[in-house]
Write a protein that holds these residues in place. Structure first.
Motif, PDB file in Angstrom:
ATOM      1  N   GLY A 213      -4.698  -5.603  17.553  1.00 53.84           N
ATOM      2  CA  GLY A 213      -5.246  -6.889  17.970  1.00 53.84           C
ATOM      3  C   GLY A 213      -4.354  -8.060  17.621  1.00 53.84           C
ATOM      4  O   GLY A 213      -4.840  -9.158  17.325  1.00 53.84           O
ATOM      5  N   LEU A 214      -3.034  -7.855  17.665  1.00 53.45           N
ATOM      6  CA  LEU A 214      -2.107  -8.922  17.311  1.00 53.45           C
ATOM      7  C   LEU A 214      -2.150 -10.026  18.360  1.00 53.45           C
ATOM      8  O   LEU A 214      -2.191  -9.759  19.558  1.00 53.45           O
ATOM      9  CB  LEU A 214      -0.684  -8.377  17.192  1.00 53.45           C
ATOM     10  CG  LEU A 214      -0.479  -7.297  16.137  1.00 53.45           C
ATOM     11  CD1 LEU A 214       0.990  -6.869  16.097  1.00 53.45           C
ATOM     12  CD2 LEU A 214      -0.927  -7.764  14.772  1.00 53.45           C
ATOM     13  N   ALA A 215      -2.146 -11.284  17.883  1.00 51.90           N
ATOM     14  CA  ALA A 215      -2.191 -12.431  18.782  1.00 51.90           C
ATOM     15  C   ALA A 215      -1.495 -13.617  18.119  1.00 51.90           C
ATOM     16  O   ALA A 215      -1.477 -13.729  16.883  1.00 51.90           O
ATOM     17  CB  ALA A 215      -3.635 -12.797  19.102  1.00 51.90           C
ATOM     18  N   VAL A 216      -0.941 -14.493  18.928  1.00 53.75           N
ATOM     19  CA  VAL A 216      -0.303 -15.697  18.411  1.00 53.75           C
ATOM     20  C   VAL A 216      -1.349 -16.510  17.643  1.00 53.75           C
ATOM     21  O   VAL A 216      -2.481 -16.672  18.081  1.00 53.75           O
ATOM     22  CB  VAL A 216       0.304 -16.524  19.573  1.00 53.75           C
ATOM     23  CG1 VAL A 216       0.807 -17.865  19.076  1.00 53.75           C
ATOM     24  CG2 VAL A 216       1.438 -15.747  20.230  1.00 53.75           C
ATOM     25  N   GLY A 217      -0.958 -16.978  16.458  1.00 47.58           N
ATOM     26  CA  GLY A 217      -1.841 -17.760  15.602  1.00 47.58           C
ATOM     27  C   GLY A 217      -2.550 -16.937  14.548  1.00 47.58           C
ATOM     28  O   GLY A 217      -3.108 -17.484  13.600  1.00 47.58           O
ATOM     29  N   ALA A 218      -2.512 -15.608  14.682  1.00 44.17           N
ATOM     30  CA  ALA A 218      -3.179 -14.733  13.713  1.00 44.17           C
ATOM     31  C   ALA A 218      -2.316 -14.563  12.468  1.00 44.17           C
ATOM     32  O   ALA A 218      -1.092 -14.587  12.533  1.00 44.17           O
ATOM     33  CB  ALA A 218      -3.458 -13.371  14.337  1.00 44.17           C
ATOM     34  N   GLU A 219      -2.978 -14.389  11.334  1.00 49.88           N
ATOM     35  CA  GLU A 219      -2.289 -14.057  10.091  1.00 49.88           C
ATOM     36  C   GLU A 219      -1.968 -12.560  10.126  1.00 49.88           C
ATOM     37  O   GLU A 219      -2.781 -11.767  10.608  1.00 49.88           O
ATOM     38  CB  GLU A 219      -3.157 -14.369   8.886  1.00 49.88           C
ATOM     39  CG  GLU A 219      -3.430 -15.847   8.694  1.00 49.88           C
ATOM     40  CD  GLU A 219      -2.180 -16.631   8.328  1.00 49.88           C
ATOM     41  OE1 GLU A 219      -1.441 -16.198   7.427  1.00 49.88           O
ATOM     42  OE2 GLU A 219      -1.948 -17.678   8.945  1.00 49.88           O
ATOM     43  N   ALA A 220      -0.789 -12.196   9.623  1.00 47.45           N
ATOM     44  CA  ALA A 220      -0.395 -10.788   9.637  1.00 47.45           C
ATOM     45  C   ALA A 220       0.536 -10.497   8.470  1.00 47.45           C
ATOM     46  O   ALA A 220       1.135 -11.402   7.886  1.00 47.45           O
ATOM     47  CB  ALA A 220       0.304 -10.445  10.950  1.00 47.45           C
ATOM     48  N   MET A 221       0.629  -9.212   8.139  1.00 49.49           N
ATOM     49  CA  MET A 221       1.577  -8.736   7.131  1.00 49.49           C
ATOM     50  C   MET A 221       2.592  -7.855   7.852  1.00 49.49           C
ATOM     51  O   MET A 221       2.224  -6.996   8.655  1.00 49.49           O
ATOM     52  CB  MET A 221       0.886  -7.900   6.065  1.00 49.49           C
ATOM     53  CG  MET A 221       0.064  -8.694   5.122  1.00 49.49           C
ATOM     54  SD  MET A 221      -0.595  -7.765   3.697  1.00 49.49           S
ATOM     55  CE  MET A 221      -0.610  -6.082   4.187  1.00 49.49           C
ATOM     56  N   MET A 222       3.861  -8.089   7.559  1.00 48.21           N
ATOM     57  CA  MET A 222       4.934  -7.269   8.109  1.00 48.21           C
ATOM     58  C   MET A 222       5.485  -6.432   6.966  1.00 48.21           C
ATOM     59  O   MET A 222       5.922  -6.974   5.951  1.00 48.21           O
ATOM     60  CB  MET A 222       6.030  -8.146   8.719  1.00 48.21           C
ATOM     61  CG  MET A 222       7.152  -7.372   9.365  1.00 48.21           C
ATOM     62  SD  MET A 222       8.453  -8.421  10.065  1.00 48.21           S
ATOM     63  CE  MET A 222       7.640  -9.089  11.495  1.00 48.21           C
ATOM     64  N   MET A 223       5.430  -5.119   7.113  1.00 46.90           N
ATOM     65  CA  MET A 223       5.970  -4.213   6.116  1.00 46.90           C
ATOM     66  C   MET A 223       7.233  -3.580   6.705  1.00 46.90           C
ATOM     67  O   MET A 223       7.178  -2.982   7.774  1.00 46.90           O
ATOM     68  CB  MET A 223       4.945  -3.159   5.740  1.00 46.90           C
ATOM     69  CG  MET A 223       3.769  -3.764   5.006  1.00 46.90           C
ATOM     70  SD  MET A 223       2.529  -2.563   4.533  1.00 46.90           S
ATOM     71  CE  MET A 223       1.568  -2.510   6.034  1.00 46.90           C
ATOM     72  N   VAL A 224       8.340  -3.752   5.986  1.00 50.74           N
ATOM     73  CA  VAL A 224       9.631  -3.349   6.514  1.00 50.74           C
ATOM     74  C   VAL A 224      10.272  -2.307   5.621  1.00 50.74           C
ATOM     75  O   VAL A 224      10.438  -2.527   4.411  1.00 50.74           O
ATOM     76  CB  VAL A 224      10.573  -4.585   6.628  1.00 50.74           C
ATOM     77  CG1 VAL A 224      11.888  -4.196   7.244  1.00 50.74           C
ATOM     78  CG2 VAL A 224       9.905  -5.698   7.416  1.00 50.74           C
ATOM     79  N   LYS A 225      10.625  -1.197   6.197  1.00 53.03           N
ATOM     80  CA  LYS A 225      11.363  -0.160   5.475  1.00 53.03           C
ATOM     81  C   LYS A 225      12.796  -0.678   5.273  1.00 53.03           C
ATOM     82  O   LYS A 225      13.426  -1.160   6.216  1.00 53.03           O
ATOM     83  CB  LYS A 225      11.351   1.120   6.310  1.00 53.03           C
ATOM     84  CG  LYS A 225      11.926   2.313   5.620  1.00 53.03           C
ATOM     85  CD  LYS A 225      11.744   3.534   6.493  1.00 53.03           C
ATOM     86  CE  LYS A 225      12.397   4.743   5.853  1.00 53.03           C
ATOM     87  NZ  LYS A 225      12.223   5.925   6.686  1.00 53.03           N
TER      88      LYS A 225
END
Length: 66
Positions: A48-60
């Motif tokens: 449900g990703l959308a512009v303006g949403a808070e998110a966490m990016m986990m990067v290997k």
């Protein structure tokens, strides 16, 4: 949520560039820096990703490109 990822960034989604199979997501950190990540289009929808949403990016670590 438990994860072994040491590179976790929290921010606001500022853009999503939709592609055929993969989408590119732009995440703006509180400091103003921007990170970009690619994920499958199906995952963009499922999460449900959308512009303006808070998110966490986990990067290997081995996937980071400078």
């Amino acid at each position: 949520m438990k994860t072994s990822s040491r590179n976790t960034f929290t921010g606001t989604i500022t853009a999503i560039i939709f592609g055929g199979l993969n989408d590119e997501v732009e995440l703006e950190l509180p400091s103003g820096e921007k990170l970009y990540g690619q994920l499958a289009h199906a995952s963009t929808e499922r999460l449900g990703l959308a512009v303006g949403a808070e998110a966490m990016m986990m990067v290997k670590a081995s996937e980071i490109l400078l």
